[in-house]
Scaffold this active site. Structure first.
Site, PDB file in Angstrom:
ATOM      1  N   ARG A 304       0.832  -1.207   0.000  1.00 19.97           N
ATOM      2  CA  ARG A 304       0.000   0.000   0.000  1.00 19.97           C
ATOM      3  C   ARG A 304       0.870   1.262   0.000  1.00 19.97           C
ATOM      4  O   ARG A 304       0.484   2.295  -0.540  1.00 19.97           O
ATOM      5  CB  ARG A 304      -1.001   0.001   1.159  1.00 19.97           C
ATOM      6  CG  ARG A 304      -2.155   0.964   0.931  1.00 19.97           C
ATOM      7  CD  ARG A 304      -3.201   0.895   2.023  1.00 19.97           C
ATOM      8  NE  ARG A 304      -4.318   0.024   1.716  1.00 19.97           N
ATOM      9  CZ  ARG A 304      -5.347   0.332   0.936  1.00 19.97           C
ATOM     10  NH1 ARG A 304      -5.426   1.524   0.370  1.00 19.97           N
ATOM     11  NH2 ARG A 304      -6.313  -0.523   0.728  1.00 19.97           N
ATOM     12  N   GLU A 705     -10.160   5.518   7.020  1.00 20.69           N
ATOM     13  CA  GLU A 705      -8.740   5.832   7.098  1.00 20.69           C
ATOM     14  C   GLU A 705      -8.326   7.165   6.453  1.00 20.69           C
ATOM     15  O   GLU A 705      -7.440   7.842   6.970  1.00 20.69           O
ATOM     16  CB  GLU A 705      -7.912   4.715   6.440  1.00 20.69           C
ATOM     17  CG  GLU A 705      -7.975   3.401   7.176  1.00 20.69           C
ATOM     18  CD  GLU A 705      -7.456   2.270   6.304  1.00 20.69           C
ATOM     19  OE1 GLU A 705      -8.170   1.850   5.384  1.00 20.69           O
ATOM     20  OE2 GLU A 705      -6.326   1.831   6.522  1.00 20.69           O
TER      21      GLU A 705
HETATM   22  N1  MTE Z   1     -12.693   4.596  14.261  1.00 17.71           N
HETATM   23  C1  MTE Z   1     -12.807   4.213  15.548  1.00 17.71           C
HETATM   24  N2  MTE Z   1     -13.600   4.922  16.366  1.00 17.71           N
HETATM   25  N3  MTE Z   1     -12.133   3.137  16.034  1.00 17.71           N
HETATM   26  C2  MTE Z   1     -11.288   2.397  15.240  1.00 17.71           C
HETATM   27  O1  MTE Z   1     -10.677   1.437  15.696  1.00 17.71           O
HETATM   28  N4  MTE Z   1     -10.320   2.123  12.988  1.00 17.71           N
HETATM   29  C3  MTE Z   1      -9.951   2.790  11.749  1.00 17.71           C
HETATM   30  C4  MTE Z   1     -11.172   3.492  11.145  1.00 17.71           C
HETATM   31  N5  MTE Z   1     -11.826   4.291  12.130  1.00 17.71           N
HETATM   32  C5  MTE Z   1     -11.147   2.788  13.865  1.00 17.71           C
HETATM   33  C6  MTE Z   1     -11.897   3.897  13.425  1.00 17.71           C
HETATM   34  C7  MTE Z   1      -9.409   1.884  10.746  1.00 17.71           C
HETATM   35  S1  MTE Z   1      -7.775   1.487  10.818  1.00 17.71           S
HETATM   36  C8  MTE Z   1     -10.171   1.383   9.740  1.00 17.71           C
HETATM   37  S2  MTE Z   1      -9.500   0.403   8.545  1.00 17.71           S
HETATM   38  C9  MTE Z   1     -11.599   1.652   9.656  1.00 17.71           C
HETATM   39  O2  MTE Z   1     -12.074   2.483  10.695  1.00 17.71           O
HETATM   40  C10 MTE Z   1     -12.343   0.318   9.703  1.00 17.71           C
HETATM   41  O3  MTE Z   1     -13.709   0.478   9.672  1.00 17.71           O
HETATM   42  P1  MTE Z   1     -14.524   0.758   8.313  1.00 17.71           P
HETATM   43  O4  MTE Z   1     -13.988  -0.186   7.294  1.00 17.71           O
HETATM   44  O5  MTE Z   1     -15.914   0.492   8.703  1.00 17.71           O
HETATM   45  O6  MTE Z   1     -14.250   2.180   7.944  1.00 17.71           O
HETATM   46  N1  HPA Z   2      -5.805  -2.574   3.986  1.00 23.80           N
HETATM   47  C1  HPA Z   2      -6.011  -2.898   5.265  1.00 23.80           C
HETATM   48  N2  HPA Z   2      -5.848  -4.091   5.741  1.00 23.80           N
HETATM   49  C2  HPA Z   2      -5.432  -5.030   4.900  1.00 23.80           C
HETATM   50  C3  HPA Z   2      -5.187  -4.768   3.562  1.00 23.80           C
HETATM   51  C4  HPA Z   2      -5.400  -3.468   3.070  1.00 23.80           C
HETATM   52  O1  HPA Z   2      -5.200  -3.149   1.900  1.00 23.80           O
HETATM   53  N3  HPA Z   2      -4.778  -5.908   2.996  1.00 23.80           N
HETATM   54  C5  HPA Z   2      -4.754  -6.823   3.975  1.00 23.80           C
HETATM   55  N4  HPA Z   2      -5.156  -6.312   5.124  1.00 23.80           N
HETATM   56 MO1  MOS Z   3      -7.377  -0.430   9.241  1.00 25.17          MO
HETATM   57  S1  MOS Z   3      -5.353  -0.142   9.329  1.00 25.17           S
HETATM   58  O1  MOS Z   3      -7.259  -1.171   7.636  1.00 25.17           O
HETATM   59  O2  MOS Z   3      -7.580  -1.708  10.308  1.00 25.17           O
END
Ligand code: MTE
Ligand code: HPA
Ligand code: MOS
Length: 770
Positions: A304, A705
């Site tokens: 990534r 993210e």
């Molecule tokens: N928001 C909160 N409150 N707590 C979390 O742990 N994780 C982040 C983001 N926002 C997180 C968060 C990360 S690393 C990711 S990948 C996404 O939420 C995962 O959730 P989503 O795929 O539903 O956005």
């Molecule tokens: N993003 C987050 N988590 C992951 C990914 C990615 O692209 N690939 C494997 N785990």
């Molecule tokens: Mo988020 S770093 O893809 O859990």
């Protein structure tokens, strides 16, 4: 709609792992981690610990009933160390006792004789001696080698970013409860119930169908529980399997900080060439990723980084190479942005360096090079770009030149405080980069009383995904949201899940919910058509009533369900969704890996106290590409949280390992995260409403993210403020920009230009008599 968890959260009633009522007979685990970063185990002395009160058993690798292996991508990580240790904190033994205090007291009595081996903590050193997790990878567009001749300006340098502690409020942990016939029920604070199930299956030797991983919610994950919840679950499950007793281990904060991996630190080399119009012509970059002692998710994180190495800019000639370097730190892991931020920091550093050398604002270079729709990323995908739209809306709404003028006039009259600003445009690809992971399932049950239960593979970790799942079901059925319940995430109900990660959880699982609900609706409409003796195409449901040709009937939701049940029509559906049209060819490093990209632009404004080196973040002003937000309240929360977390990474959060590989910033007294006083004084978020293809859920775009990367702007804003005080300072690109580093830069005397000393003197004079 409010987050459905708000009520129980504020009342303290939400259930996390440590709130689950403990079954009588439960024993408690605690891990003994290696005190040394690298060495051969000569002797493990357990006798004193075994004699401690309450101790039931101490497990070592010899007790592992399956394979002593929990590596997810590469099998290079033992559950318990065998003959050597590879990082400080690496679990060597697992103590089981009657209480958790007794387990921890016994851990302290374990001693170990280790013959020390050379410790490497620096990724470049690891690369130099060939310690790589996977072979390096290179992304290429055009031909950078020949493009340098077309450049009028070339800058070169290095850029480093440090790690970041996840600091989820709920620490890691698991609770394993033996079931009849060797089954195990596991409560785990994990983003990846299936990842836990696989790791437990492999290490215990039990088939996956014997292992039920159940997750209600996490008190935060941020990537730290995508893979690294597996260890604790596997240890508890192993002990439960051997002792036939429930086993719980909920890590203390310092155990968690010492034993788990963090965001990957990176050290990188860049070379950027521009023509006289400041168009970027060529970019070469080499990333040295500090993977830690085992692969964990590092190869995917590294990938990534390459996918995001040009951020939101189009550069026609790019060569980007990444090394995943094996060091003797705890295995580093997923962290919000997943390597993307590390890649983006380097191109921003290169642009800043070019701007500083050419005496222009970085934003001039940034703006001139924003990617257009149709521009090619180095990995072959053609951009559907909102980069210009976000940038220009930012400029229009917030008047960048006015902010710049305000700052300039402030700086011209203030000696001891300097302000700085930076623009930070972002571009983040949505989809797991590993194409096969882009799938999800949902199980929807409609009960005869009109209530609906929805199960998916999505894990709620504070990001509000359960609320979004509920919105989907309530919307498709056109029923009151109170009728819908989102069930816990269980591997018995939903199998082979991808972790809740990559910001794609709502997209993937929400689509599966949508498909399941649409199928049940199709059946219900057929039932209504038959009962009402009309054509099925004339039937619709709205606000819990059946309509025929737009006319309300006397059939409501409940009556329809009873009729469907009486007709023996299924009121349940299990649906599958796989993101269409994504593909990637690793042998060519070309393809179309992302369903879409999320864009945005932020302005970050800061004030530096030039006596103390401390600073404040005055404002972050954003235009963010939401698509059509499904839930503006939740999405705003995600943006605010992401910005603050990103600023923390770039400014005050400093992970410190000593040369022996010991974590020095091992508690909240030595590791500082943003608090209420250090968050931006103002965060303004304006949406860029885009009506693009329905690639994501209900035309919304993923939000988890991307906003973290706005925080990178804080680094460059601070840099600009420091340069306003000490224009000749040489400041290495070395994040985080802690107050300590700011202070050093403020009073840095460039040996080549002693004139900067005059500046310092002025400051000293003022310091004495402000
Ligand atoms: N928001 C909160 N409150 N707590 C979390 O742990 N994780 C982040 C983001 N926002 C997180 C968060 C990360 S690393 C990711 S990948 C996404 O939420 C995962 O959730 P989503 O795929 O539903 O956005
Ligand atoms: N993003 C987050 N988590 C992951 C990914 C990615 O692209 N690939 C494997 N785990
Ligand atoms: Mo988020 S770093 O893809 O859990």
């Amino acid at each position: 709609m409010k987050n459905i968890d708000s009520r129980t959260h504020v009342r303290g009633e939400s259930v996390y792992l440590d709130d689950i009522p403990v079954i009588q007979g439960t024993l408690f685990g605690a891990a003994f981690g290696s005190p040394v970063a690298h060495g051969l185990i000569k002797n493990l002395n357990l006798a004193a610990a075994e004699a401690m009160p309450g101790v039931v058993r101490i497990l070592t690798y010899k007790d592992v009933t399956g394979e002593n292996q929990i590596g997810g991508i590469i099998p290079d990580e033992p559950l318990l160390a065998e003959h050597h240790v590879d990082y400080c904190g690496m679990p060597v033994a697992f103590v089981i006792a009657e209480t958790d205090d007794e387990a921890r007291a016994a851990v302290k009595r374990i001693t170990i004789d280790i013959e020390p081996l050379l410790v490497i903590t620096d990724p470049r050193e690891a690369q130099a001696v060939g310690q790589l997790i996977v072979p390096p990878r290179t992304f290429r567009l055009g031909d950078s080698a020949t493009a340098w001749t077309a450049c009028d300006y070339i800058v070169e340098g290095t850029a480093d970013t440090n790690g970041q502690e996840h600091l989820y409020i709920e620490t890691q942990g698991a609770y394993a409860i033996p079931q009849e016939n060797n089954g195990i029920k596991l409560y785990s604070s994990t983003q990846g119930p299936t990842a836990v199930q696989r790791a437990v299956s492999k290490s215990s030797g039990l088939p996956m169908h014997q292992i039920d991983v159940d997750v209600t919610r996490l008190g935060g994950g941020f990537g730290g529980k995508e893979d690294q919840a597996n260890m604790w679950a596997a240890l508890c499950a192993l002990a439960a399997h051997i002792l036939n007793k429930p086993i719980k281990y909920s890590l203390h904060r310092m155990e968690d900080m010492a034993m788990t991996g963090k965001r990957h630190p990176y050290s990188s080399d860049f070379k950027l060439g521009l023509d006289k119009d400041l168009k970027m012509v060529a970019y070469e970059v080499t990333f040295y990723q500090n993977a830690g002692a085992a692969a964990d998710l590092s190869p995917a994180v590294m990938e990534r980084t390459l996918f995001h190495c040009t951020n939101t800019y189009f550069i026609p000639n790019v060569t980007a190479t990444a090394y995943s370097c094996r060091t003797h730190l705890p295995p580093n892991t997923a962290f919000r942005g997943f390597g993307g931020p590390q890649g983006m920091f380097v191109i921003e550093a290169a642009i800043a360096k070019a701007a500083e050398e050419l005496g222009v604002h970085a934003s001039v270079i940034q703006e001139k090079n924003l990617q257009q729709t149709g521009d090619e990323f180095p990995f072959g995908q053609k951009a559907q770009s909102e980069a210009h739209a976000c940038w220009h809306k930012t400029d229009e709404l917030y008047a960048v030149s006015e902010i710049r003028q305000k700052i300039a006039s402030f700086n011209s009259v203030n000696q001891l405080y300097k302000k700085g600003m930076a623009l930070m445009p972002i571009c983040f690809g949505i989809s797991f980069t590993n194409t096969r992971m882009n799938q999800a399932r949902a199980l929807v049950h409609v009960y005869t009383d009109g209530s609906v239960g929805v199960s998916t593979g999505a894990v709620e970790m504070g990001q509000g995904v359960n609320t979004k799942m509920l919105q989907v079901a309530a919307h498709i059925f056109s029923i009151d949201s109170k009728r819908v319940k989102i069930q816990s995430t269980s591997t018995y109900r939903i199998a082979n899940t991808s972790p809740s990660a990559a910001s794609a959880t709502a997209d993937l699982n929400g689509k599966a919910v949508e498909i399941a609900c649409i199928e049940i609706m199709r059946r219900l409409k057929a039932v209504a058509a038959e009962e009402l003796n009309v054509d099925v195409t004339s039937v619709s449901l709205k606000d819990e009533w059946v309509y025929v040709n737009g006319q309300q009937t006397d059939w409501d939701w409940n009556r329809l369900l009873i009729a469907a049940y009486a007709q023996r029509v299924s009121l349940s559906e299990h649906a599958h969704y796989a993101t269409p049209d994504i593909h990637y060819d690793k042998s060519l490093e070309k393809g179309h890996p992302f369903a879409y990209h999320v864009y945005g632009t932020a302005i970050v404004e800061v004030t530096v106290d030039c006596l103390r080196g401390t600073y404040e973040i005055d404002a972050v002003k954003v235009v963010h590409d939401f698509g059509s937000s499904m839930n503006p309240l939740i999405d705003r929360g995600q943006i605010e949280g992401g910005i603050v977390q990103g600023i923390g990474w770039m400014t005050m959060e400093e992970v410190v390992f000593d040369k022996a590989g010991r974590l020095r910033s091992n508690a909240l007294s030595t590791y500082k995260v943003p608090d209420i006083y250090s968050v931006p004084k103002e965060i303004t978020i304006e949406p860029l409403q885009t009506e693009t293809e329905n690639l994501a859920l209900f035309r919304s775009k993923a939000v988890g993210e991307p906003p973290l990367m706005y925080g990178i702007g804080a680094y460059f804003a601070l840099r600009n403020a420091v340069l306003a005080f000490n224009p000749s300072a040489t400041i290495p690109f070395d994040a985080p920009m802690t107050p300590e580093k700011v202070l050093l830069a403020l009073y840095h005397v460039n040996p080549a230009q002693t004139s900067s000393y005059a500046q310092t003197q002025t400051a000293n004079d003022l310091a004495v008599n402000p």
